[in-house]
Design a protein around this motif. Structure first.
Motif, mmCIF file in Angstrom:
data_model
loop_
_atom_site.group_PDB
_atom_site.id
_atom_site.type_symbol
_atom_site.label_atom_id
_atom_site.label_comp_id
_atom_site.label_asym_id
_atom_site.label_seq_id
_atom_site.Cartn_x
_atom_site.Cartn_y
_atom_site.Cartn_z
ATOM 1 N N THR A 67 0.847 -1.186 0.000
ATOM 2 C CA THR A 67 0.000 0.000 0.000
ATOM 3 C C THR A 67 0.884 1.237 0.000
ATOM 4 O OG1 THR A 67 -1.683 -1.191 1.236
ATOM 5 C CG2 THR A 67 -1.830 1.209 1.256
ATOM 6 N N TYR A 68 0.514 2.203 -0.825
ATOM 7 C CA TYR A 68 1.265 3.451 -0.936
ATOM 8 C C TYR A 68 0.320 4.627 -0.753
ATOM 9 C CZ TYR A 68 4.807 0.443 -2.912
ATOM 10 O OH TYR A 68 5.721 -0.556 -3.096
ATOM 11 N N LEU A 69 0.826 5.674 -0.137
ATOM 12 C CA LEU A 69 0.108 6.939 -0.066
ATOM 13 C C LEU A 69 0.711 7.852 -1.121
ATOM 14 C CD1 LEU A 69 0.010 7.482 3.788
ATOM 15 C CD2 LEU A 69 -1.847 6.676 2.319
ATOM 16 N N LEU A 70 -0.116 8.331 -2.037
ATOM 17 C CA LEU A 70 0.347 9.223 -3.082
ATOM 18 C C LEU A 70 0.021 10.646 -2.655
ATOM 19 C CD1 LEU A 70 -0.861 7.165 -6.159
ATOM 20 C CD2 LEU A 70 1.347 7.059 -4.970
ATOM 21 N N VAL A 71 1.067 11.392 -2.328
ATOM 22 C CA VAL A 71 0.945 12.755 -1.832
ATOM 23 C C VAL A 71 1.189 13.683 -3.018
ATOM 24 C CG1 VAL A 71 1.835 14.439 -0.176
ATOM 25 C CG2 VAL A 71 1.887 11.979 0.379
ATOM 26 N N VAL A 72 0.133 14.343 -3.478
ATOM 27 C CA VAL A 72 0.231 15.187 -4.661
ATOM 28 C C VAL A 72 0.251 16.648 -4.228
ATOM 29 C CG1 VAL A 72 -0.818 15.803 -6.872
ATOM 30 C CG2 VAL A 72 -1.031 13.458 -5.996
ATOM 31 N N GLU A 73 1.303 17.338 -4.638
ATOM 32 C CA GLU A 73 1.467 18.753 -4.330
ATOM 33 C C GLU A 73 1.540 19.543 -5.622
ATOM 34 O OE1 GLU A 73 2.424 20.645 -0.948
ATOM 35 O OE2 GLU A 73 0.725 19.270 -0.922
ATOM 36 N N SER A 74 0.660 20.515 -5.788
ATOM 37 C CA SER A 74 0.680 21.415 -6.931
ATOM 38 C C SER A 74 1.576 22.603 -6.557
ATOM 39 C CB SER A 74 -0.746 21.890 -7.221
ATOM 40 O OG SER A 74 -0.747 22.816 -8.266
ATOM 41 N N GLN A 75 2.588 22.856 -7.376
ATOM 42 C CA GLN A 75 3.567 23.877 -7.022
ATOM 43 C C GLN A 75 3.684 24.891 -8.153
ATOM 44 O OE1 GLN A 75 4.824 23.579 -3.934
ATOM 45 N NE2 GLN A 75 5.748 25.582 -4.169
ATOM 46 N N GLY A 76 3.221 26.115 -7.918
ATOM 47 C CA GLY A 76 3.254 27.152 -8.935
ATOM 48 C C GLY A 76 4.593 27.844 -9.072
ATOM 49 N N LYS A 77 5.339 27.908 -7.960
ATOM 50 C CA LYS A 77 6.627 28.605 -7.987
ATOM 51 C C LYS A 77 7.538 28.014 -6.917
ATOM 52 C CE LYS A 77 4.987 32.150 -4.841
ATOM 53 N NZ LYS A 77 4.661 33.511 -4.598
ATOM 54 N N ILE A 104 4.627 13.456 -4.990
ATOM 55 C CA ILE A 104 4.549 13.767 -6.414
ATOM 56 C C ILE A 104 4.223 15.247 -6.535
ATOM 57 C CG2 ILE A 104 3.365 13.258 -8.583
ATOM 58 C CD1 ILE A 104 2.562 10.547 -7.000
ATOM 59 N N VAL A 105 5.113 15.984 -7.184
ATOM 60 C CA VAL A 105 4.931 17.418 -7.364
ATOM 61 C C VAL A 105 4.528 17.670 -8.810
ATOM 62 C CG1 VAL A 105 6.048 19.681 -7.261
ATOM 63 C CG2 VAL A 105 6.632 17.922 -5.567
ATOM 64 N N ILE A 106 3.493 18.470 -8.991
ATOM 65 C CA ILE A 106 2.995 18.818 -10.318
ATOM 66 C C ILE A 106 3.199 20.315 -10.509
ATOM 67 C CG2 ILE A 106 1.010 18.730 -11.867
ATOM 68 C CD1 ILE A 106 1.011 16.031 -10.722
ATOM 69 N N THR A 107 3.800 20.692 -11.642
ATOM 70 C CA THR A 107 4.030 22.108 -11.915
ATOM 71 C C THR A 107 3.961 22.385 -13.404
ATOM 72 O OG1 THR A 107 5.522 23.982 -11.536
ATOM 73 C CG2 THR A 107 6.543 21.843 -11.998
ATOM 74 N N THR A 112 10.572 25.688 -11.686
ATOM 75 C CA THR A 112 9.982 25.122 -10.479
ATOM 76 C C THR A 112 10.139 23.607 -10.476
ATOM 77 O OG1 THR A 112 8.410 26.954 -10.354
ATOM 78 C CG2 THR A 112 7.859 24.970 -9.114
ATOM 79 N N ALA A 113 9.993 22.983 -11.627
ATOM 80 C CA ALA A 113 10.175 21.530 -11.724
ATOM 81 C C ALA A 113 11.598 21.133 -11.361
ATOM 82 C CB ALA A 113 9.827 21.053 -13.136
ATOM 83 N N ARG A 114 12.584 21.854 -11.864
ATOM 84 C CA ARG A 114 13.986 21.550 -11.535
ATOM 85 C C ARG A 114 14.230 21.738 -10.043
ATOM 86 N NH1 ARG A 114 14.545 24.205 -16.356
ATOM 87 N NH2 ARG A 114 15.085 26.174 -15.346
ATOM 88 N N TRP A 115 13.688 22.806 -9.468
ATOM 89 C CA TRP A 115 13.843 23.062 -8.035
ATOM 90 C C TRP A 115 13.194 21.936 -7.216
ATOM 91 C CZ3 TRP A 115 9.564 23.811 -4.883
ATOM 92 C CH2 TRP A 115 9.852 24.105 -3.550
ATOM 93 N N ALA A 116 11.966 21.567 -7.579
ATOM 94 C CA ALA A 116 11.224 20.556 -6.814
ATOM 95 C C ALA A 116 11.876 19.186 -6.907
ATOM 96 C CB ALA A 116 9.774 20.489 -7.307
ATOM 97 N N ALA A 117 12.558 18.905 -8.008
ATOM 98 C CA ALA A 117 13.170 17.587 -8.203
ATOM 99 C C ALA A 117 14.453 17.410 -7.395
ATOM 100 C CB ALA A 117 13.457 17.367 -9.686
ATOM 101 N N ARG A 118 15.003 18.488 -6.872
ATOM 102 C CA ARG A 118 16.230 18.373 -6.071
ATOM 103 C C ARG A 118 15.941 17.587 -4.789
ATOM 104 N NH1 ARG A 118 17.095 24.246 -5.236
ATOM 105 N NH2 ARG A 118 17.652 23.480 -3.188
ATOM 106 N N PRO A 119 16.759 16.604 -4.480
ATOM 107 C CA PRO A 119 16.545 15.863 -3.227
ATOM 108 C C PRO A 119 16.663 16.781 -2.015
ATOM 109 C CG PRO A 119 18.131 14.735 -4.633
ATOM 110 C CD PRO A 119 17.889 16.080 -5.243
#
Length: 153
Positions: A67-77, A104-107, A112-119
């Motif tokens: 079982t997995y929890l999918l945490v979806v975050e919408s990130q505008g900036k 899971i970050v959606i942008t 913003t995608a490059r920033w969010a993908a950084r560990p």
């Protein structure tokens, strides 16, 4: 119930805080930097005032592997506060539901995608106690859908 052996295991480091860093360095061979100062802090992690924390979407996915929890975050900036919030969300959800959370970050913005993908690495260089690696869906890896039939699918 907490017993004397439990207390003895950690209280020795309250009496001699430098002993802990020496043990890390000499026993575990962890390259912990030499501290200039060590201070004991309050151990109570209870939050006195309620803090509102909400994820944008939370889904539970049952699979053959677990079982997995999918945490979806919408990130505008770019928002550097998220670098503290996201690890908190995942840790809290793991503790509450006892299943693996996946961030899971959606942008719509490439930067913003490059920033969010950084560990997000918590700990010290070479030995991270916690690493959060968001999965990112953004304009550079999600194809633009221009066909109505494709959109239906």
């Amino acid at each position: 119930m907490v017993g004397s052996s439990h207390e003895a295991l950690h209280r020795i480091f309250q009496k001699d805080p430098a002993l802990l860093t020496r043990a890390l360095q000499r026993v575990l061979h962890v390259p912990f930097p030499e501290p200039h100062d060590i201070a004991a802090l309050n151990v109570d992690l209870t939050e006195i005032e309620p803090v509102e924390r909400r994820v944008d979407t939370l889904l539970r996915a049952e699979t053959d592997e677990g079982t997995y929890l999918l945490v979806v975050e919408s990130q505008g900036k770019v928002d550097d506060r998220k670098r503290g919030s996201w690890p908190y969300y995942l840790s809290y959800l793991y503790e509450k539901y006892r299943c693996e959370p996946v961030l899971i970050v959606i942008t719509q913005n490439s930067a913003t995608a490059r920033w969010a993908a950084r560990p997000i690495r918590l700990g010290f260089p070479g030995w991270h106690s916690l690493t959060v690696r968001p999965l990112v869906l953004g304009p550079d890896n999600v194809p633009v859908i221009t066909d109505e039939r494709q959109a239906e699918q």
